[in-house]
Scaffold this motif. Structure first.
Motif, PDB file in Angstrom:
ATOM      1  N   LYS A 108      -9.904   6.079   2.271  1.00  0.00           N
ATOM      2  CA  LYS A 108      -8.745   7.083   2.376  1.00  0.00           C
ATOM      3  C   LYS A 108      -9.247   7.354   0.478  1.00  0.00           C
ATOM      4  O   LYS A 108      -7.874   7.000   0.181  1.00  0.00           O
ATOM      5  CB  LYS A 108      -7.495   7.193   2.956  1.00  0.00           C
ATOM      6  CG  LYS A 108      -7.855   6.934   4.122  1.00  0.00           C
ATOM      7  CD  LYS A 108      -6.154   7.273   5.240  1.00  0.00           C
ATOM      8  CE  LYS A 108      -6.352   7.160   6.919  1.00  0.00           C
ATOM      9  NZ  LYS A 108      -6.611   5.939   7.004  1.00  0.00           N
ATOM     10  N   GLU A 109      -9.763   8.130   0.574  1.00  0.00           N
ATOM     11  CA  GLU A 109     -10.083   8.501  -1.525  1.00  0.00           C
ATOM     12  C   GLU A 109      -8.228   8.736  -2.055  1.00  0.00           C
ATOM     13  O   GLU A 109      -8.207   8.259  -2.908  1.00  0.00           O
ATOM     14  CB  GLU A 109     -10.647   9.919  -1.356  1.00  0.00           C
ATOM     15  CG  GLU A 109     -11.158   9.971  -2.903  1.00  0.00           C
ATOM     16  CD  GLU A 109     -11.731  11.133  -3.449  1.00  0.00           C
ATOM     17  OE1 GLU A 109     -11.884  11.509  -4.509  1.00  0.00           O
ATOM     18  OE2 GLU A 109     -12.632  11.848  -1.937  1.00  0.00           O
ATOM     19  N   LYS A 110      -7.214   9.225  -0.963  1.00  0.00           N
ATOM     20  CA  LYS A 110      -5.663   9.053  -1.908  1.00  0.00           C
ATOM     21  C   LYS A 110      -5.403   7.933  -2.100  1.00  0.00           C
ATOM     22  O   LYS A 110      -4.969   8.470  -2.980  1.00  0.00           O
ATOM     23  CB  LYS A 110      -5.576  10.411  -0.647  1.00  0.00           C
ATOM     24  CG  LYS A 110      -5.764  12.645  -1.145  1.00  0.00           C
ATOM     25  CD  LYS A 110      -4.990  12.738   0.308  1.00  0.00           C
ATOM     26  CE  LYS A 110      -4.912  14.142  -0.137  1.00  0.00           C
ATOM     27  NZ  LYS A 110      -4.636  15.200   0.876  1.00  0.00           N
ATOM     28  N   GLU A 111      -5.879   7.670  -1.001  1.00  0.00           N
ATOM     29  CA  GLU A 111      -5.100   6.492  -1.557  1.00  0.00           C
ATOM     30  C   GLU A 111      -5.132   5.422  -3.030  1.00  0.00           C
ATOM     31  O   GLU A 111      -4.521   4.517  -3.431  1.00  0.00           O
ATOM     32  CB  GLU A 111      -4.730   5.384  -0.020  1.00  0.00           C
ATOM     33  CG  GLU A 111      -3.883   5.489   1.265  1.00  0.00           C
ATOM     34  CD  GLU A 111      -4.502   4.613   1.933  1.00  0.00           C
ATOM     35  OE1 GLU A 111      -3.898   2.922   1.985  1.00  0.00           O
ATOM     36  OE2 GLU A 111      -5.677   4.789   3.494  1.00  0.00           O
ATOM     37  N   GLU A 113      -6.639   7.101  -5.268  1.00  0.00           N
ATOM     38  CA  GLU A 113      -6.259   7.754  -6.821  1.00  0.00           C
ATOM     39  C   GLU A 113      -4.458   7.385  -6.863  1.00  0.00           C
ATOM     40  O   GLU A 113      -4.130   7.611  -8.239  1.00  0.00           O
ATOM     41  CB  GLU A 113      -6.235   9.435  -6.369  1.00  0.00           C
ATOM     42  CG  GLU A 113      -7.893   9.609  -6.213  1.00  0.00           C
ATOM     43  CD  GLU A 113      -8.305  10.970  -5.636  1.00  0.00           C
ATOM     44  OE1 GLU A 113      -7.337  11.578  -5.298  1.00  0.00           O
ATOM     45  OE2 GLU A 113      -9.151  11.230  -6.033  1.00  0.00           O
TER      46      GLU A 113
END
Length: 115
Positions: A108-111, A113
């Motif tokens: 998950k990209e947010k994790e 980042e």
């Protein structure tokens, strides 16, 4: 050193690796199929992650379905589940990013980042 467990043919793993490179995070790459994690590694990561052990299973994988693990996992001991995961890297959810402070399973990209 950070460890990135992946299957190089997996598109999600490739996206995650690209993100790691963009963020400038140094990792040691390890092919989950060629050099799957052993019981001790899995147990350590699982305990560090604070996740359910089921989260370490590749529930969308063919092998998971062939072995009917959706039905079997709830009745298996944690030790048996860890041994099963260690028996075949294709049963393990990927990618897995292991850092000093975190274990991130899947992508998950947010994790990423937040690293």
């Amino acid at each position: 050193m950070n460890l990135f467990m992946w299957y190089p043919k997996c598109s999600t793993c490739k996206k995650a690796y690209q993100k790691i490179k963009e963020l400038g995070i140094e990792v040691t790459l390890r092919d989950i199929k060629e050099n799957n994690p052993n019981v001790e590694e899995l147990k350590s990561w699982w305990q560090k992650s604070n996740l359910e052990l089921k989260k370490f299973f590749n529930t969308s994988g063919l092998l998971y379905k062939e072995l009917n693990l959706k039905e079997k996992l709830p009745t298996m001991s944690e030790e048996d589940q860890l041994m099963l995961l260690a028996s075949n890297g294709m049963l393990v959810k990927r990618p897995i990013l292991i850092t000093k402070d975190k274990i991130i399973i899947g992508y998950k990209e947010k994790e990423y980042e937040l690293l």
